[in-house]
Enzyme design. Structure first.
Site, PDB file in Angstrom:
ATOM      1  N   ASP A   7      40.846  47.280  49.094  1.00  0.00           N
ATOM      2  CA  ASP A   7      41.499  46.055  49.572  1.00  0.00           C
ATOM      3  C   ASP A   7      40.476  45.029  50.050  1.00  0.00           C
ATOM      4  OD1 ASP A   7      40.689  47.008  52.113  1.00  0.00           O
ATOM      5  OD2 ASP A   7      42.610  48.037  52.413  1.00  0.00           O
ATOM      6  N   ASP A  24      40.544  35.215  31.539  1.00  0.00           N
ATOM      7  CA  ASP A  24      40.706  36.356  30.644  1.00  0.00           C
ATOM      8  C   ASP A  24      41.256  35.915  29.283  1.00  0.00           C
ATOM      9  OD1 ASP A  24      40.620  39.345  30.554  1.00  0.00           O
ATOM     10  OD2 ASP A  24      42.751  39.103  30.135  1.00  0.00           O
ATOM     11  N   GLU A  32      36.199  34.325  29.122  1.00  0.00           N
ATOM     12  CA  GLU A  32      35.922  35.596  28.456  1.00  0.00           C
ATOM     13  C   GLU A  32      36.061  35.397  26.951  1.00  0.00           C
ATOM     14  OE1 GLU A  32      37.496  40.173  27.880  1.00  0.00           O
ATOM     15  OE2 GLU A  32      38.875  38.508  28.150  1.00  0.00           O
ATOM     16  N   ASP A  70      35.287  47.219  31.713  1.00  0.00           N
ATOM     17  CA  ASP A  70      35.750  47.474  30.349  1.00  0.00           C
ATOM     18  C   ASP A  70      34.788  48.335  29.534  1.00  0.00           C
ATOM     19  OD1 ASP A  70      38.175  46.085  30.435  1.00  0.00           O
ATOM     20  OD2 ASP A  70      37.215  44.172  30.009  1.00  0.00           O
TER      21      ASP A  70
END
Length: 589
Positions: A174, A329, A358, A425
């Site tokens: 968090d 993204d 991206e 990723d």
């Protein structure tokens, strides 16, 4: 000379405004084909009784890749406009290259055949935020960095690091966890935090957004996030958030409305729906989605309501929380006009917001100054990892790749490129390097001394491992006895050099001098107006004795990693570089 290989075209990486006064011009020729190239240039309106008035300036070879040489010149036209061509020579052969093709001699009776840079308009100059050039990023996957407030843990949250990560488990990372570890980040020396998505979503990765205007409650509330941003800013650290505007999540209320009401939904045009029902009996989709993923329906960013909703998202988090950047993204699948308006919208709130897309392929159409400041530099990533970590290429091919990287975009774009080695990723870079710590250190040394804005994936600096997602998303290790502190201090040292010596980081032009496939080493220089540095990269398991290919007589070399000084009494100086190490030498008179 091979005419078919000679290439130039204005208003891209071959001709662009570097700043408000300076134009950069490049020419491509076949490798080892031209002996010399000169720039023919002049103001289109300067004439005399002899005709068009031009100058002839020597261009220097800025680099070579597998097939081509690249030639470069910088000019500052007095009236900010230019007509120009190129004079090429090879032995006795001479060519004049213009927009209309090849000529045998320079003509002065008409400027029409020449290339044109009509006017250097201030508004057209690519301008990224100045602070990005000096930023070292640190990517945080919020769910796995630190659990600072267990009271907001999602249901069934597991004990920190108690088991391997899966695509569906939660460990309670968090915002409070980040706040409590600002000291660690400051000690490392990073100056920017890139968060993967923090908005309300169903998954642990949060790329399936439910509400772009709300934070996911498992990370904390808006007051906590404001405190996080302020704490970072107080410590000289910028904040960049991740936004998914190409597609929403399955539980995005507007998509749920379409699922419930079908063709009668007032939101049906928010998405790219081909026909109803949304799903066929063979489970194929009747709507566009990210990579055919049912739970990620593609948003129609050309629809006025969708556009205004998402533009307000961009404005809101800058305006209300003072964030410093947006990482976007799947940016290449969104229409260009949306990104043009997005840039205008967020820059109206804060003029130096960093906009990062991206994109995995050639990104020149997005980097003309009207959309993004940078893209994630995956060609750099692939080339570096294939050379050092994977042993897939040798030294010369690696240099060819890096030259292609540097000549694919304008210099002012390269200076803010987002240079990463690994991310959420990809497998951990330690895994890709077959758990070789020496190679891991070499990867960091090259990344952190390259032009651009480097990014470290959380935990790589202490030797965390993990295979492909979800293995690369393990909980951050906070027990110092289980951290590789020697590696941490090595990365800290490199970041420190980047801050101490501008030429080490973004303050110098790279020239590759030597690439030896037999020894698998590379030598290159970086130079700015004030300093010059020589780098020797030994990507082999044996010690390297390298002869520095310069006349260094009466010069002093300082080994930046050790502080050791070398006095060069002869013209040539040899240096020893250990296996899988990189040495950096500052040249002083």
């Amino acid at each position: 000379m091979l005419k078919e290989a000679i290439y130039h075209r204005p208003k891209n990486q071959f001709a662009y405004a570097y700043d408000e006064k300076t134009m950069h011009l490049r020419l491509r020729t076949k490798k080892n084909d031209a002996d010399a190239v000169s720039l023919i240039h002049g103001d289109p309106y300067e004439w005399s009784e002899k005709g068009w008035q031009f100058k002839l300036d020597t261009m220097h070879k800025s680099g070579s890749d597998e097939l081509f040489d690249y030639w470069f010149a910088a000019v500052q036209p007095e009236y900010r406009r230019l007509r120009y061509g190129f004079q090429l020579s090879s032995g006795e052969e001479k060519l004049i290259y213009t927009e209309k093709g090849f000529m045998n001699e320079i003509t002065t009776d008409d400027t029409a055949p020449y290339f044109a840079f009509p006017f250097l308009n201030k508004a057209d100059v690519f301008k990224a935020p100045e602070w990005v050039k000096d930023t070292v990023w640190y990517q945080i996957f919020p769910e796995r960095f630190a659990n600072g407030d267990p009271s907001i843990n999602p249901e069934e949250t597991l004990d920190w690091g108690s088991t391997e990560p899966t695509s569906g488990n939660f460990f309670g990372g968090d915002f409070e966890g980040v706040i409590k570890n600002i000291g660690y980040l400051k000690e490392l020396g990073v100056s920017g935090l890139y968060f993967t998505p923090v908005f309300k979503a169903y998954s642990n990765h949060k790329y399936d957004t439910i509400d772009y205007m709300e934070l996911d409650p498992q990370f904390g509330d808006k007051e906590t996030f404001k405190r996080l941003v302020q704490t970072c800013h107080d410590n000289g650290i910028k904040i960049m958030l991740d936004a998914v505007f190409n597609h929403s999540g399955y539980y995005f209320p507007q998509f749920q409305d379409v699922l419930e009401h079908g063709k009668d939904s007032k939101y049906k045009d928010w998405f790219h729906i081909h026909q109803f029902p949304l799903k066929n009996e063979d489970h194929t989709l009747n709507y566009d989605a990210f990579a055919f993923v049912e739970s990620m329906p593609k948003l129609n960013t050309e629809h006025p309501e969708v556009k205004e909703y998402l533009l307000e998202v961009g404005r809101y988090w800058v305006r209300e929380f003072d964030i410093d950047g947006w990482r976007l993204d799947v940016a290449n699948e969104v229409d260009h006009q949306f990104w043009r308006e997005f840039r205008q919208a967020v820059r109206a709130e804060k003029e130096d917001v960093y906009i990062l897309g991206e994109i995995w392929h050639d990104s020149m159409p997005w980097l003309l100054g009207d959309q993004f400041d940078a893209v994630m530099n995956y060609p750099f990533t692939t080339g570096t990892m294939n050379f050092i970590a994977n042993d897939k290429v040798r030294a010369q091919e690696f240099v060819n790749i890096m030259e292609s990287v540097l000549h694919s975009y304008p210099k002012n774009v390269n200076e803010v490129a987002f240079n990463l080695l690994g991310s959420h990723d990809t497998p951990r870079i330690l895994n890709t390097a077959k758990h070789s710590k020496a190679k891991l250190k070499l990867l960091f040394a090259y990344q952190l001394s390259f032009i651009g804005s480097p990014c470290i994936y959380y935990g790589d600096e202490i030797g965390m491992d993990g295979e492909q997602d979800p293995g690369c998303r393990k909980c951050m290790i906070w027990d110092e006895e289980k951290q590789d502190r020697e590696l941490f201090n090595y990365v800290k040292k490199l970041i420190g050099l980047r801050k101490q010596y501008p030429v080490f980081g973004n303050g110098g032009d790279i020239t590759f001098i030597e690439a030896n496939d037999e020894t698998n080493h590379v030598i290159f220089t970086k130079q700015n107006e004030a300093q010059k540095m020589i780098s020797v990269l030994n990507n082999s398991e044996t010690e390297l004795t390298a002869a520095l290919p310069f006349d260094l007589k009466d010069k002093k070399l300082i080994d930046l990693m050790t502080g050791k000084e070398y006095a060069a009494h002869a013209k040539k100086l040899t240096v020893d570089v250990q296996p899988y190490e990189m040495a950096f030498f500052l040249i002083e008179d």
